[in-house]
Design an enzyme around this catalytic site. Structure first.
Site, PDB file in Angstrom:
ATOM      1  N   HIS A  99       5.397  -1.053   9.078  1.00  0.00           N
ATOM      2  CA  HIS A  99       6.451  -2.064   8.941  1.00  0.00           C
ATOM      3  C   HIS A  99       7.679  -1.498   9.662  1.00  0.00           C
ATOM      4  CE1 HIS A  99       4.245  -2.336   5.032  1.00  0.00           C
ATOM      5  NE2 HIS A  99       4.570  -3.609   4.997  1.00  0.00           N
ATOM      6  N   ASP A 102       9.490   1.143   7.720  1.00  0.00           N
ATOM      7  CA  ASP A 102       8.865   2.472   7.543  1.00  0.00           C
ATOM      8  C   ASP A 102       9.318   3.444   8.617  1.00  0.00           C
ATOM      9  OD1 ASP A 102       7.256   1.031   5.753  1.00  0.00           O
ATOM     10  OD2 ASP A 102       5.667   0.770   7.244  1.00  0.00           O
ATOM     11  N   GLU A 230      -2.053 -11.855   5.027  1.00  0.00           N
ATOM     12  CA  GLU A 230      -2.711 -10.998   4.028  1.00  0.00           C
ATOM     13  C   GLU A 230      -2.559 -11.638   2.645  1.00  0.00           C
ATOM     14  OE1 GLU A 230      -1.952  -6.773   4.391  1.00  0.00           O
ATOM     15  OE2 GLU A 230      -2.075  -6.564   2.214  1.00  0.00           O
ATOM     16  N   GLU A 266      -7.430  -7.525   1.562  1.00  0.00           N
ATOM     17  CA  GLU A 266      -7.268  -6.225   0.900  1.00  0.00           C
ATOM     18  C   GLU A 266      -8.104  -6.170  -0.372  1.00  0.00           C
ATOM     19  OE1 GLU A 266      -3.398  -4.489   0.863  1.00  0.00           O
ATOM     20  OE2 GLU A 266      -3.659  -3.645  -1.141  1.00  0.00           O
ATOM     21  N   HIS A 269      -6.122  -6.669  -3.608  1.00  0.00           N
ATOM     22  CA  HIS A 269      -5.599  -8.028  -3.752  1.00  0.00           C
ATOM     23  C   HIS A 269      -6.707  -9.001  -4.172  1.00  0.00           C
ATOM     24  CE1 HIS A 269      -2.151  -7.133  -0.650  1.00  0.00           C
ATOM     25  NE2 HIS A 269      -2.142  -6.303  -1.676  1.00  0.00           N
ATOM     26  N   ASP A 294      -7.670  -4.365   4.605  1.00  0.00           N
ATOM     27  CA  ASP A 294      -6.895  -3.281   4.009  1.00  0.00           C
ATOM     28  C   ASP A 294      -7.791  -2.678   2.943  1.00  0.00           C
ATOM     29  OD1 ASP A 294      -4.683  -3.556   5.566  1.00  0.00           O
ATOM     30  OD2 ASP A 294      -3.282  -3.948   3.924  1.00  0.00           O
ATOM     31  N   ASP A 305      -1.685  -3.386  -8.887  1.00  0.00           N
ATOM     32  CA  ASP A 305      -2.030  -3.021  -7.513  1.00  0.00           C
ATOM     33  C   ASP A 305      -1.710  -1.547  -7.265  1.00  0.00           C
ATOM     34  OD1 ASP A 305      -2.812  -3.400  -4.908  1.00  0.00           O
ATOM     35  OD2 ASP A 305      -0.941  -4.330  -4.265  1.00  0.00           O
ATOM     36  N   ASP A 307      -3.174   0.641  -5.339  1.00  0.00           N
ATOM     37  CA  ASP A 307      -3.333   1.136  -3.956  1.00  0.00           C
ATOM     38  C   ASP A 307      -3.885   2.557  -3.881  1.00  0.00           C
ATOM     39  OD1 ASP A 307      -2.503  -1.206  -2.722  1.00  0.00           O
ATOM     40  OD2 ASP A 307      -0.429  -0.558  -2.475  1.00  0.00           O
ATOM     41  N   ASP A 337      -4.698   0.990   3.221  1.00  0.00           N
ATOM     42  CA  ASP A 337      -3.461   0.628   2.530  1.00  0.00           C
ATOM     43  C   ASP A 337      -3.523   1.321   1.172  1.00  0.00           C
ATOM     44  OD1 ASP A 337      -1.131  -0.426   1.724  1.00  0.00           O
ATOM     45  OD2 ASP A 337      -1.656  -2.533   2.005  1.00  0.00           O
TER      46      ASP A 337
HETATM   47  C1  XUL Z   1       1.279  -4.926  -0.474  1.00  0.00           C
HETATM   48  C2  XUL Z   1       0.530  -4.754   0.784  1.00  0.00           C
HETATM   49  C3  XUL Z   1       1.345  -4.529   2.013  1.00  0.00           C
HETATM   50  C4  XUL Z   1       0.803  -5.181   3.231  1.00  0.00           C
HETATM   51  C5  XUL Z   1       1.693  -5.091   4.443  1.00  0.00           C
HETATM   52  O1  XUL Z   1       0.478  -5.122  -1.588  1.00  0.00           O
HETATM   53  O2  XUL Z   1      -0.683  -4.749   0.795  1.00  0.00           O
HETATM   54  O3  XUL Z   1       1.482  -3.161   2.209  1.00  0.00           O
HETATM   55  O4  XUL Z   1      -0.443  -4.636   3.575  1.00  0.00           O
HETATM   56  O5  XUL Z   1       2.950  -5.592   4.218  1.00  0.00           O
HETATM   57 CO    CO Z   2      -2.084  -4.461   2.299  1.00  0.00          CO
END
Ligand code: XUL
Ligand code: CO
Length: 433
Positions: A99, A102, A230, A266, A269, A294, A305, A307, A337
């Protein structure tokens, strides 16, 4: 060279018998699977935000990581990029994703953000001239700054829509300049906290208009990558408009963009939306909007979430099975991700988390390839639907209620239920390693 990763060597494939923690056991990048090298099937990508910008915070506590590049100035942003490219090199990562927020220091207005971004994109472009790592996708962070608290494109204030549109333009320019294969839109705050203050129809129209502008601009600058949405159902919002693949498809149809925009799906998600990862992948494939993934996993107990890095080979196998059925990645890839747990403080944790994740994905993809190549699962699935290939089946589908009524009466159609053979199929799937 920085001294952050110190003595950590480049990671090489050593096979399953190796006792070395710093090697790949399953991921042999040049191994040929279904006619192409593993690295071209998997197209691994490191997420800049989780590996280099995340400070270790959770809802109950702040920073746990002490990284020498933490700070909001250009010197630190450049040190961060130096370390990032050193890690890409240690892993021989084919891709990375970022992003704007970042990679650049946060400015106090759009002009400063833009200036900072352009300086950092120059710096990264220079690094990419002597790195093997390419850009899988770029994106705009339209969710962290307080200006986005009520949404970006879906904000009730047109000035926030404008600020967001200008930011997307700079990020799409940056992605184009770095040769990005895709551009991602994750609408973190494109939803609502309470319907009491929300004009849902209007917000949806605004989101659709923004997406049309993004697609128009892509053509204007000649960006050949794919625009990806996404999906995520909620968090940070109570409800996000890009809830899941089915919802995004309806949205794209509504704005005549189903031929222009695909999805970046993802794992975490999908689960938050009440689906499995493979469900979302299969649906996107069927609808012709599969783009990229992702890869991560959520904690199964905490329900949010988290991650985390993926570690479940049987689950990953089913996901890559769908990716292979979709014809594999074209512009897309496997973006991790995923972030370290906040107690994983060391530089080596950053490397080993990726090594393990790359290995489980390679193992999953190889199992999926065997399953597809073998054809038993597809044959059993097809067999279940074989009635539709008969003359009678075809007639039924192309008929009407009255004709079918007469047919059922005349031919005394009286269906006999057949086993779905679920356990047999589950046993079959577990045989592929
Ligand atoms: C948030 C997520 C983000 C996107 C990019 O849950 O997955 O990091 O992948 O903005
Ligand atoms: Co993501």
């Amino acid at each position: 060279m920085t001294d952050f990763f110190n003595e950590i060597p480049k990671i090489k494939y050593e096979g399953q018998e190796s006792e070395n923690d710093f090697c790949f056991r399953h991921y042999n990048p040049d191994e040929i699977v279904l006619g192409k090298p593993l690295k071209d099937h998997l197209r691994f990508s490191v997420a800049y935000w989780h590996s280099f910008a995340f400070e270790g915070g959770d809802p109950f506590g702040g920073q746990t990581f002490n990284r020498p590049w933490f700070g909001n100035d250009m010197k630190m942003a450049k040190l961060k990029a130096d370390v990032a490219f050193e890690m890409f090199d240690i892993l021989d990562a084919p891709f990375f994703c970022f992003h704007d927020a970042d990679v650049r220091p946060e400015g106090t207005n759009f002009f400063e953000n833009n200036d900072n971004l352009n300086e950092m994109i120059d710096y990264i472009a220079e690094k990419m001239t002597y790195s093997n790592t390419k850009l899988l996708w770029g994106t705009a962070n339209l969710f962290s700054n307080r200006r986005y608290m009520s949404g970006a494109a879906t904000n009730p204030d047109p000035d926030v829509f404008a600020f967001s549109a200008a930011t997307i333009k700079s990020c799409l320019d940056a992605t184009h300049r770095l040769g990005g294969k895709n551009y991602v839109l994750w609408g973190g705050r494109e939803g609502y906290e309470t319907l009491l203050n929300t004009h849902m129809g209007r917000e949806r129209e605004q989101a659709g208009r923004m997406l049309q502008m993004v697609v128009d601009y892509k053509y204007k600058i000649g960006f050949e990558g794919t625009i990806l949405i996404e999906p995520k159902p909620q968090e940070p919002t109570k409800h996000q408009y890009d809830y899941d693949v089915a919802t995004v498809y309806g949205f794209l149809k509504d704005f005549n963009l189903e031929g222009e925009v695909k999805v970046n799906i993802e794992q975490g998600h999908a689960i938050l939306a009440g689906h499995s990862f493979e469900h979302e992948l299969a649906l996107a494939r069927e609808l012709g909007i599969f783009g990229s993934i992702d890869m991560n996993r959520n904690d199964y107990q905490s329900g949010w979430d988290t991650d985390q890095f993926p570690n479940n080979i049987p689950e990953i196998t089913l996901a890559y099975y769908e990716v292979l059925k979709a014809g594999g990645f074209k512009n897309g890839g496997t973006n991790f991700d995923a972030k370290l747990r906040r107690q994983s403080l060391d530089a080596e944790d950053l490397i080993l988390s990726h090594v393990g994740a790359m290995d489980v994905c390679a193992a999953g993809l190889k199992a999926a390839a065997k399953m597809l190549d073998d054809g038993k699962l597809e044959a059993m699935r097809d067999e279940r639907y074989s009635g539709w290939d008969t003359q009678s089946g075809k007639e039924i589908l192309n008929s009407d209620l009255e004709t079918i009524y007469t047919k059922v009466l005349n031919e005394n159609i009286n269906p006999e239920p057949k086993s779905g053979r679920q356990e047999r199929l589950e046993n079959l799937v577990n045989r592929y390693k």
